[in-house]
Design a protein around this motif. Structure first.
Motif, PDB file in Angstrom:
ATOM      1  N   LEU A   1      36.571  22.952  57.962  1.00  0.00           N
ATOM      2  CA  LEU A   1      35.553  23.970  58.211  1.00  0.00           C
ATOM      3  C   LEU A   1      34.153  23.370  58.222  1.00  0.00           C
ATOM      4  O   LEU A   1      33.278  23.812  58.970  1.00  0.00           O
ATOM      5  CB  LEU A   1      35.638  25.067  57.144  1.00  0.00           C
ATOM      6  CG  LEU A   1      36.892  25.941  57.143  1.00  0.00           C
ATOM      7  CD1 LEU A   1      36.874  26.890  55.951  1.00  0.00           C
ATOM      8  CD2 LEU A   1      36.997  26.729  58.438  1.00  0.00           C
ATOM      9  N   ARG A   2      33.960  22.351  57.424  1.00  0.00           N
ATOM     10  CA  ARG A   2      32.643  21.713  57.357  1.00  0.00           C
ATOM     11  C   ARG A   2      32.358  20.876  58.597  1.00  0.00           C
ATOM     12  O   ARG A   2      31.222  20.819  59.081  1.00  0.00           O
ATOM     13  CB  ARG A   2      32.569  20.836  56.106  1.00  0.00           C
ATOM     14  CG  ARG A   2      31.225  20.167  55.879  1.00  0.00           C
ATOM     15  CD  ARG A   2      31.329  19.154  54.771  1.00  0.00           C
ATOM     16  NE  ARG A   2      31.824  19.761  53.549  1.00  0.00           N
ATOM     17  CZ  ARG A   2      32.381  19.062  52.552  1.00  0.00           C
ATOM     18  NH1 ARG A   2      32.514  17.754  52.646  1.00  0.00           N
ATOM     19  NH2 ARG A   2      32.801  19.681  51.467  1.00  0.00           N
TER      20      ARG A   2
ATOM     21  N   ASN B   1      31.988  25.278  51.065  1.00  0.00           N
ATOM     22  CA  ASN B   1      32.137  24.998  49.640  1.00  0.00           C
ATOM     23  C   ASN B   1      32.412  26.261  48.825  1.00  0.00           C
ATOM     24  O   ASN B   1      32.787  26.169  47.657  1.00  0.00           O
ATOM     25  CB  ASN B   1      30.884  24.306  49.105  1.00  0.00           C
ATOM     26  CG  ASN B   1      30.731  22.899  49.647  1.00  0.00           C
ATOM     27  OD1 ASN B   1      31.729  22.222  49.910  1.00  0.00           O
ATOM     28  ND2 ASN B   1      29.497  22.451  49.825  1.00  0.00           N
ATOM     29  N   ALA B   2      32.201  27.419  49.435  1.00  0.00           N
ATOM     30  CA  ALA B   2      32.505  28.657  48.732  1.00  0.00           C
ATOM     31  C   ALA B   2      34.002  28.880  48.590  1.00  0.00           C
ATOM     32  O   ALA B   2      34.423  29.775  47.857  1.00  0.00           O
ATOM     33  CB  ALA B   2      31.879  29.844  49.470  1.00  0.00           C
ATOM     34  N   TYR B   3      34.812  28.079  49.295  1.00  0.00           N
ATOM     35  CA  TYR B   3      36.270  28.243  49.267  1.00  0.00           C
ATOM     36  C   TYR B   3      36.927  26.964  48.752  1.00  0.00           C
ATOM     37  O   TYR B   3      37.910  26.480  49.300  1.00  0.00           O
ATOM     38  CB  TYR B   3      36.777  28.580  50.675  1.00  0.00           C
ATOM     39  CG  TYR B   3      35.990  29.691  51.324  1.00  0.00           C
ATOM     40  CD1 TYR B   3      36.187  31.016  50.969  1.00  0.00           C
ATOM     41  CD2 TYR B   3      35.002  29.410  52.269  1.00  0.00           C
ATOM     42  CE1 TYR B   3      35.448  32.033  51.536  1.00  0.00           C
ATOM     43  CE2 TYR B   3      34.260  30.429  52.849  1.00  0.00           C
ATOM     44  CZ  TYR B   3      34.483  31.731  52.478  1.00  0.00           C
ATOM     45  OH  TYR B   3      33.750  32.744  53.040  1.00  0.00           O
ATOM     46  N   ASP B   4      36.375  26.451  47.676  1.00  0.00           N
ATOM     47  CA  ASP B   4      36.847  25.172  47.156  1.00  0.00           C
ATOM     48  C   ASP B   4      37.901  25.355  46.068  1.00  0.00           C
ATOM     49  O   ASP B   4      38.349  26.466  45.775  1.00  0.00           O
ATOM     50  CB  ASP B   4      35.664  24.345  46.632  1.00  0.00           C
ATOM     51  CG  ASP B   4      34.920  25.049  45.501  1.00  0.00           C
ATOM     52  OD1 ASP B   4      35.333  26.173  45.116  1.00  0.00           O
ATOM     53  OD2 ASP B   4      33.912  24.495  45.006  1.00  0.00           O
ATOM     54  N   PHE B   5      38.280  24.238  45.460  1.00  0.00           N
ATOM     55  CA  PHE B   5      39.322  24.219  44.433  1.00  0.00           C
ATOM     56  C   PHE B   5      38.934  25.047  43.211  1.00  0.00           C
ATOM     57  O   PHE B   5      39.790  25.676  42.569  1.00  0.00           O
ATOM     58  CB  PHE B   5      39.591  22.762  44.045  1.00  0.00           C
ATOM     59  CG  PHE B   5      40.560  22.599  42.921  1.00  0.00           C
ATOM     60  CD1 PHE B   5      41.901  22.939  43.073  1.00  0.00           C
ATOM     61  CD2 PHE B   5      40.144  22.104  41.695  1.00  0.00           C
ATOM     62  CE1 PHE B   5      42.799  22.782  42.037  1.00  0.00           C
ATOM     63  CE2 PHE B   5      41.031  21.939  40.654  1.00  0.00           C
ATOM     64  CZ  PHE B   5      42.363  22.273  40.819  1.00  0.00           C
ATOM     65  N   ASN B   6      37.648  25.045  42.865  1.00  0.00           N
ATOM     66  CA  ASN B   6      37.215  25.800  41.691  1.00  0.00           C
ATOM     67  C   ASN B   6      37.515  27.289  41.839  1.00  0.00           C
ATOM     68  O   ASN B   6      37.895  27.956  40.871  1.00  0.00           O
ATOM     69  CB  ASN B   6      35.718  25.599  41.453  1.00  0.00           C
ATOM     70  CG  ASN B   6      35.390  24.190  41.003  1.00  0.00           C
ATOM     71  OD1 ASN B   6      36.231  23.516  40.422  1.00  0.00           O
ATOM     72  ND2 ASN B   6      34.185  23.727  41.282  1.00  0.00           N
ATOM     73  N   ARG B   7      37.359  27.820  43.054  1.00  0.00           N
ATOM     74  CA  ARG B   7      37.650  29.233  43.265  1.00  0.00           C
ATOM     75  C   ARG B   7      39.142  29.504  43.131  1.00  0.00           C
ATOM     76  O   ARG B   7      39.544  30.522  42.564  1.00  0.00           O
ATOM     77  CB  ARG B   7      37.145  29.653  44.645  1.00  0.00           C
ATOM     78  CG  ARG B   7      37.333  31.113  44.942  1.00  0.00           C
ATOM     79  CD  ARG B   7      36.291  31.627  45.907  1.00  0.00           C
ATOM     80  NE  ARG B   7      34.940  31.488  45.379  1.00  0.00           N
ATOM     81  CZ  ARG B   7      33.855  32.002  45.964  1.00  0.00           C
ATOM     82  NH1 ARG B   7      33.968  32.691  47.078  1.00  0.00           N
ATOM     83  NH2 ARG B   7      32.668  31.824  45.443  1.00  0.00           N
TER      84      ARG B   7
ATOM     85  N   THR C   1      32.669  26.555  63.531  1.00  0.00           N
ATOM     86  CA  THR C   1      32.480  27.231  62.248  1.00  0.00           C
ATOM     87  C   THR C   1      31.030  27.267  61.782  1.00  0.00           C
ATOM     88  O   THR C   1      30.730  27.910  60.777  1.00  0.00           O
ATOM     89  CB  THR C   1      33.322  26.540  61.166  1.00  0.00           C
ATOM     90  OG1 THR C   1      32.846  25.185  60.983  1.00  0.00           O
ATOM     91  CG2 THR C   1      34.784  26.490  61.570  1.00  0.00           C
ATOM     92  N   GLY C   2      30.143  26.554  62.483  1.00  0.00           N
ATOM     93  CA  GLY C   2      28.751  26.517  62.040  1.00  0.00           C
ATOM     94  C   GLY C   2      28.479  25.503  60.964  1.00  0.00           C
ATOM     95  O   GLY C   2      27.349  25.435  60.444  1.00  0.00           O
TER      96      GLY C   2
END
Length: 371
Positions: free
Chosen positions: A153-154, A271-277, A160-161
């Motif tokens: 996505l990045r 980064n809003a959809y990373d492993f931490n989430r 994806t922008g």
């Protein structure tokens, strides 16, 4: 030959106090009581028409996401560490189908349905080659898939922008008028419209999960979780059951991503959809109770509510009271939230390993194991 109920049963039913009958009703129909209370809340809590309404809407979205993960982890017993990837895929697919820069520009319901189905297909594509993996190996694959999705996505900036994400995502009902009310404008200026949309979607997902839980498919999920070999000996296809769990979990996570992007009017950055989430949602499911719908919702309310509602409020109060004029992280409430998360999980795993509101089956299994 019929038998009449015993006098003791009749006495208990007729002599129960109104308070006892009310508590029994709340225990049996907690979902209806919670839905009514949450539906009435914006009418009596003016703050829900402002920033608090947006925070609670985000809480509802995470509840939907956690219910999707509960299908994999709670019902089927498959370790999934990449649920945030499907959350992000749903958000980006929804944005591609609705933002003005692309020619599709679908309505909200159509775009959400297509995005959820496409996300389910991606879940099937991930599940098919990993069916033989279990435990730690499956966890590593799903974790790696989540990282691959984030990097993809990045890097696909033309689609994806990149780090900017896709925006503006139009609100539901954009361009529609009902009774002289512009729905798109109403969603844009009043958070309560999104609040009710997310609440109704959450209610629909809860009803669907309860029906699935008691259906043949739901019983097959639990059978595979308990003993895959025994389930196959009884005629249950473990392959189909696992694939259905992958697809259902992914579809629900994709639906949550659609609501998330629509409520923010952007996909946010990858980064809003990373492993931490993913870990936060998994912790919420474990904290509430594996395989338990009310437990999952309670776990999200405690962890995510603490992070999105209580922590910002506490930091604001500390600033207003001038307790932390230097801005030190040691004196900020948010600086300690991860430590509080860890302490809460340790205490729960030590004194209540089945979770706060466990399913009856899971509670019985753990109590038998400790007996």
């Amino acid at each position: 030959m019929t038998t009449s109920p015993s006098p003791d049963v009749l006495t208990d039913a007729t002599t129960a106090s109104p308070r006892d009958r009310l508590l029994a009703f709340v225990r049996e129909r907690w979902d209806l009581v919670a839905l009514v209370a949450l539906a009435v809340a914006p009418l009596v809590v003016p703050a829900l028409g402002g920033a608090l309404g947006g925070q609670v809407t985000t809480l509802f979205v995470y509840c939907i996401l956690a219910l999707g993960l509960n299908v994999m982890v709670g019902y089927t017993g498959l370790v999934h560490l990449g649920i945030a990837a499907f959350f992000g895929i749903g958000a980006y697919l929804f944005a591609i189908l609705t933002v003005p820069m692309y020619p599709f520009q679908m309505r909200f319901v159509t775009a959400a349905a297509v995005s959820a189905l496409a996300t389910a297909g991606i879940g099937l594509a991930l599940g098919a080659p990993t069916l033989r993996l279990r435990g730690d190996y499956l966890a590593i694959v799903t974790l790696g898939f989540g990282e691959v999705v984030k990097v993809t996505l990045r890097n696909l900036e033309q689609i994806t922008g990149g780090m900017k994400g896709l925006n503006p995502v139009p609100p539901p009902g954009a361009g529609l008028k009902i009774g002289g009310t512009d729905l798109g404008l109403a969603f844009a200026i009043d958070p309560r419209w999104f609040y009710y949309l997310a609440l109704l979607t959450l209610a629909g997902v809860v009803v669907a999960m309860r029906r699935l839980e008691n259906s043949r498919l739901g019983r097959a999920w639990v059978a595979v979780r308990e003993d895959e070999l025994a389930a196959e000996a009884m005629g249950v296809s473990a392959t189909r059951v696992k694939l259905s769990a992958f697809a259902m979990s992914s579809a629900v996570a994709g639906l949550a991503g659609c609501l998330y992007a629509a409520s923010l009017s952007t996909t946010a950055d990858p980064n809003a959809y990373d492993f931490n989430r993913s870990i936060m949602v998994l912790c919420a499911v474990i904290l509430g109770g594996l395989g338990s719908i009310p437990g999952t919702l309670l776990g999200v309310a405690l962890l995510v509510g603490f992070d999105t509602v209580l922590a910002p409020w506490a930091d604001s109060a500390i600033q207003q009271w001038n307790i932390n004029p230097s801005g030190s992280s040691l004196l900020s409430f948010s600086g300690w939230r991860l430590a509080i998360f860890g302490l809460a999980l340790i205490l729960v795993m030590r004194y209540r390993p089945e979770g706060l509101v466990p399913s009856r089956r899971m509670a019985a299994e753990l109590h038998e194991a400790h007996a």
